[in-house]
Scaffold this motif. Structure first.
Motif, PDB file in Angstrom:
ATOM      1  N   HIS A 269      51.061  46.213  60.327  1.00 27.89           N
ATOM      2  CA  HIS A 269      50.768  47.520  60.945  1.00 27.89           C
ATOM      3  C   HIS A 269      52.038  48.353  61.369  1.00 27.89           C
ATOM      4  O   HIS A 269      52.506  49.263  61.295  1.00 27.89           O
ATOM      5  CB  HIS A 269      49.851  47.682  61.887  1.00 27.89           C
ATOM      6  CG  HIS A 269      48.325  47.626  61.370  1.00 27.89           C
ATOM      7  ND1 HIS A 269      47.789  48.746  60.510  1.00 27.89           N
ATOM      8  CD2 HIS A 269      47.496  46.718  61.755  1.00 27.89           C
ATOM      9  CE1 HIS A 269      46.629  48.332  60.339  1.00 27.89           C
ATOM     10  NE2 HIS A 269      46.116  47.239  60.647  1.00 27.89           N
ATOM     11  N   THR A 278      50.745  52.005  54.884  1.00 26.39           N
ATOM     12  CA  THR A 278      50.219  50.471  55.418  1.00 26.39           C
ATOM     13  C   THR A 278      50.119  49.732  54.364  1.00 26.39           C
ATOM     14  O   THR A 278      49.311  50.154  53.327  1.00 26.39           O
ATOM     15  CB  THR A 278      49.050  50.814  56.312  1.00 26.39           C
ATOM     16  OG1 THR A 278      49.509  51.569  57.427  1.00 26.39           O
ATOM     17  CG2 THR A 278      48.756  49.383  56.717  1.00 26.39           C
ATOM     18  N   TRP A 280      47.602  47.444  53.034  1.00 24.07           N
ATOM     19  CA  TRP A 280      46.246  47.291  53.174  1.00 24.07           C
ATOM     20  C   TRP A 280      45.831  46.222  52.309  1.00 24.07           C
ATOM     21  O   TRP A 280      45.140  45.245  53.013  1.00 24.07           O
ATOM     22  CB  TRP A 280      45.384  48.395  53.023  1.00 24.07           C
ATOM     23  CG  TRP A 280      45.336  49.408  54.140  1.00 24.07           C
ATOM     24  CD1 TRP A 280      45.777  50.783  54.424  1.00 24.07           C
ATOM     25  CD2 TRP A 280      44.754  49.110  55.311  1.00 24.07           C
ATOM     26  NE1 TRP A 280      45.436  51.060  55.487  1.00 24.07           N
ATOM     27  CE2 TRP A 280      44.701  50.229  56.268  1.00 24.07           C
ATOM     28  CE3 TRP A 280      43.830  47.927  56.006  1.00 24.07           C
ATOM     29  CZ2 TRP A 280      44.381  50.349  57.644  1.00 24.07           C
ATOM     30  CZ3 TRP A 280      43.614  47.927  57.254  1.00 24.07           C
ATOM     31  CH2 TRP A 280      43.607  49.207  58.031  1.00 24.07           C
ATOM     32  N   ALA A 306      39.013  47.192  56.367  1.00 23.53           N
ATOM     33  CA  ALA A 306      40.155  46.782  55.282  1.00 23.53           C
ATOM     34  C   ALA A 306      39.777  46.957  53.876  1.00 23.53           C
ATOM     35  O   ALA A 306      40.252  47.255  52.814  1.00 23.53           O
ATOM     36  CB  ALA A 306      40.762  45.375  55.530  1.00 23.53           C
ATOM     37  N   GLU A 309      39.567  50.398  52.881  1.00 26.85           N
ATOM     38  CA  GLU A 309      40.993  51.057  52.497  1.00 26.85           C
ATOM     39  C   GLU A 309      41.439  50.451  51.203  1.00 26.85           C
ATOM     40  O   GLU A 309      42.019  51.413  50.448  1.00 26.85           O
ATOM     41  CB  GLU A 309      41.786  50.391  53.690  1.00 26.85           C
ATOM     42  CG  GLU A 309      41.932  51.169  55.024  1.00 26.85           C
ATOM     43  CD  GLU A 309      42.300  52.578  54.963  1.00 26.85           C
ATOM     44  OE1 GLU A 309      42.760  53.027  54.050  1.00 26.85           O
ATOM     45  OE2 GLU A 309      42.132  53.057  56.170  1.00 26.85           O
ATOM     46  N   ARG A 340      34.184  58.666  55.088  1.00 25.57           N
ATOM     47  CA  ARG A 340      34.955  58.530  54.013  1.00 25.57           C
ATOM     48  C   ARG A 340      34.220  58.719  52.429  1.00 25.57           C
ATOM     49  O   ARG A 340      34.771  58.972  51.495  1.00 25.57           O
ATOM     50  CB  ARG A 340      35.684  57.295  54.086  1.00 25.57           C
ATOM     51  CG  ARG A 340      36.884  57.090  55.005  1.00 25.57           C
ATOM     52  CD  ARG A 340      37.931  57.924  54.785  1.00 25.57           C
ATOM     53  NE  ARG A 340      38.858  57.398  53.623  1.00 25.57           N
ATOM     54  CZ  ARG A 340      39.615  56.434  53.671  1.00 25.57           C
ATOM     55  NH1 ARG A 340      40.090  55.656  54.726  1.00 25.57           N
ATOM     56  NH2 ARG A 340      40.308  56.041  52.526  1.00 25.57           N
ATOM     57  N   TRP A 382      43.618  61.614  59.928  1.00 22.79           N
ATOM     58  CA  TRP A 382      43.627  60.263  59.817  1.00 22.79           C
ATOM     59  C   TRP A 382      42.916  60.047  58.625  1.00 22.79           C
ATOM     60  O   TRP A 382      42.633  58.798  58.240  1.00 22.79           O
ATOM     61  CB  TRP A 382      43.110  59.324  61.015  1.00 22.79           C
ATOM     62  CG  TRP A 382      41.932  59.819  61.562  1.00 22.79           C
ATOM     63  CD1 TRP A 382      41.617  60.561  62.947  1.00 22.79           C
ATOM     64  CD2 TRP A 382      40.656  59.630  61.032  1.00 22.79           C
ATOM     65  NE1 TRP A 382      40.495  60.959  63.169  1.00 22.79           N
ATOM     66  CE2 TRP A 382      39.782  60.294  61.942  1.00 22.79           C
ATOM     67  CE3 TRP A 382      40.061  58.930  59.938  1.00 22.79           C
ATOM     68  CZ2 TRP A 382      38.392  60.179  61.737  1.00 22.79           C
ATOM     69  CZ3 TRP A 382      38.614  58.960  59.917  1.00 22.79           C
ATOM     70  CH2 TRP A 382      37.805  59.492  60.857  1.00 22.79           C
ATOM     71  N   SER A 384      43.379  59.781  55.608  1.00 20.49           N
ATOM     72  CA  SER A 384      43.996  59.025  54.456  1.00 20.49           C
ATOM     73  C   SER A 384      45.038  57.939  54.881  1.00 20.49           C
ATOM     74  O   SER A 384      45.747  58.233  55.731  1.00 20.49           O
ATOM     75  CB  SER A 384      44.836  59.736  53.580  1.00 20.49           C
ATOM     76  OG  SER A 384      45.691  59.047  52.651  1.00 20.49           O
ATOM     77  N   GLY A 385      44.877  56.490  54.501  1.00 19.45           N
ATOM     78  CA  GLY A 385      45.384  55.425  54.944  1.00 19.45           C
ATOM     79  C   GLY A 385      45.512  55.277  56.495  1.00 19.45           C
ATOM     80  O   GLY A 385      46.518  55.324  56.968  1.00 19.45           O
ATOM     81  N   SER A 386      44.373  54.985  56.987  1.00 15.80           N
ATOM     82  CA  SER A 386      44.313  54.971  58.475  1.00 15.80           C
ATOM     83  C   SER A 386      43.148  53.911  58.807  1.00 15.80           C
ATOM     84  O   SER A 386      42.278  53.604  58.052  1.00 15.80           O
ATOM     85  CB  SER A 386      44.183  56.150  59.049  1.00 15.80           C
ATOM     86  OG  SER A 386      42.648  56.634  58.832  1.00 15.80           O
ATOM     87  N   GLU A 387      43.097  53.523  60.034  1.00 19.39           N
ATOM     88  CA  GLU A 387      41.907  52.875  60.800  1.00 19.39           C
ATOM     89  C   GLU A 387      41.089  53.779  61.030  1.00 19.39           C
ATOM     90  O   GLU A 387      41.426  55.117  61.119  1.00 19.39           O
ATOM     91  CB  GLU A 387      42.426  51.803  61.722  1.00 19.39           C
ATOM     92  CG  GLU A 387      43.338  50.911  61.315  1.00 19.39           C
ATOM     93  CD  GLU A 387      44.011  50.182  62.701  1.00 19.39           C
ATOM     94  OE1 GLU A 387      44.062  48.892  62.592  1.00 19.39           O
ATOM     95  OE2 GLU A 387      44.182  50.662  63.713  1.00 19.39           O
ATOM     96  N   GLY A 392      39.329  50.079  64.104  1.00 20.68           N
ATOM     97  CA  GLY A 392      40.089  49.335  63.332  1.00 20.68           C
ATOM     98  C   GLY A 392      40.248  47.918  63.598  1.00 20.68           C
ATOM     99  O   GLY A 392      40.126  46.905  63.236  1.00 20.68           O
TER     100      GLY A 392
END
Length: 398
Positions: A269, A278, A280, A306, A309, A340, A382, A384-387, A392
């Motif tokens: 991270h 990140t 993932w 994870a 993601e 999501r 957040w 896209s591409g986040s916790e 998280g």
């Protein structure tokens, strides 16, 4: 001088206890020796501060034990006073730390006793850090000392217990004039210097990497900032570099443990220039390793995130089915995955429910804002591409 005395205190206390002194009586003797040092050293500083403290504290201990009603029994455990001279080179801080993590103590009591005996903090400071009255903390520490005395000082905690106590101390947060996270790092540094066990280094690396993000976790008004939204320019790159170096040295031993695996995830991270960059897939691989090592439902929760993601939210929801409903932050993670997946109404309800279950005011406020945002139909930054927000990575925070 205060810093020197603080560093020497656990070493001197460890010497006295190792020689047979009762834990509580030995600590009193050390405190008396420290008072004498404060009075005498400014005018007549010793050439061997540690040796001076050991000699004076030992005299105080012997005097105290001789005044007890059970003098004859107690004095069988006390040897003749050592002659003045150079102090022992052996550092008893590590041994003292194990005593403070006695298996008969609760984790909370072990942390308090460690802060007092190893950290050198006052009872008032420890009470302030825990947001409890000084008298309450004094009773807790006194009970811990009595427990150790009753159960026997020889029954020390094992290394796994010590690491758990230190991690708990790190996670306790910040209060009063004492930064418990910084104290935990300081004590863990000492443990790492005294131990070649890679899990000790792994825990130190994990603390450093999480602590490096501290200044970016909250806004000026105390609002929680999720990892993906944090200003990464505010992260402490010096701490990150140190944490990565410590972790790499630990991994090179090729004896993987849970703290090393957690530190590896934190390092990934920290290594990402932006949330969208990140790695993932590699994080998911580390969660697979961590789940193999611990079989923890909290790890399973984070792994489901994870998976979401890497393979998409539906796959993440399938992974989440294996996580018990009562695992902290599970509802927040499901809300994030449902959003999501396009299930806005369900996600909104889950965010509101997660807010009710949140363990802190900051987290509750954050999750409430997420529910309100969905009510307005606003897409989060957040997405896209986040916790998921406040879910998280679990403690010690985003």
């Amino acid at each position: 001088m205060p810093e020197l005395l603080r560093d020497l205190t656990p070493q001197v206390l460890g010497v006295l206890v190792r020689r047979g002194g009762d834990f509580a009586t030995a600590e009193d003797a050390v405190q008396e020796a420290l008072l004498e040092a404060v009075r005498r050293w400014p005018d007549d500083p010793p050439t061997d501060p540690k040796g001076w403290l050991i000699t004076v504290a030992w005299r105080k201990l012997v005097d105290a034990q001789r005044s007890e009603a059970a003098r004859r029994t107690r004095e069988e455990r006390v040897h003749d006073e050592p002659a003045p001279g150079p102090a022992e080179e052996h550092d008893d801080t590590l041994l003292l730390l194990f005593w403070c993590c006695h298996p008969a103590l609760t984790p909370a009591s072990a942390v308090a006793l460690t802060l007092r005996a190893v950290g050198g903090l006052t009872t008032r400071q420890i009470g302030a850090a825990y947001l409890v009255p000084e008298a309450t903390m004094a009773q807790r520490i006194s009970r811990a000392k009595r427990t150790v005395a009753r159960e026997g000082i020889g029954a020390t905690g094992d290394l796994r217990t010590v690491l758990k106590v230190l991690y708990l101390m790190f996670n306790e947060g910040y209060g009063g004039d004492v930064d418990l996270a910084a104290e935990a790092i300081r004590v863990t540094r000492g443990l790492a210097r005294a131990s070649a066990e890679p899990e000790v280094a792994g825990l130190l690396a994990l603390m450093l990497l999480h602590h490096a993000r501290r200044s970016a976790r909250f806004t000026a008004d105390g609002s929680l900032v999720p990892l993906a939204e944090q200003d990464r320019s505010r992260w402490d790159t010096t701490l990150i570099a140190e944490g990565v170096d410590v972790l790499q040295a630990a991994l090179a031993v090729d004896r993987l443990g849970e703290y090393q695996a957690q530190a590896a995830i934190a390092a990934l991270h920290c290594d990402a220039p932006t949330a969208a960059e990140t790695d993932w897939p590699q994080i998911l691989e580390w969660y697979d390793e961590l789940l193999r090592l611990t079989d923890s439902p909290v790890v399973a929760l984070n792994r489901a995130v994870a998976v979401g993601e890497v393979d998409g939210p539906l796959a993440g929801l399938r992974a989440l089915e294996d996580v018990p409903a009562d695992v902290p932050r599970r509802t927040a993670a499901e809300a994030w995955l449902r959003e999501r997946a396009g299930e806005t109404a369900t996600a909104r309800a889950l965010y509101a429910r997660a807010a009710d279950l949140a363990p802190s005011v900051a987290e509750r406020s954050h999750l409430t804002r997420q529910a309100a945002r969905l009510g307005r139909g606003v897409e989060p930054s957040w997405i896209s591409g986040s916790e998921p927000p406040a879910a998280g990575s679990g403690r010690p925070g985003p």
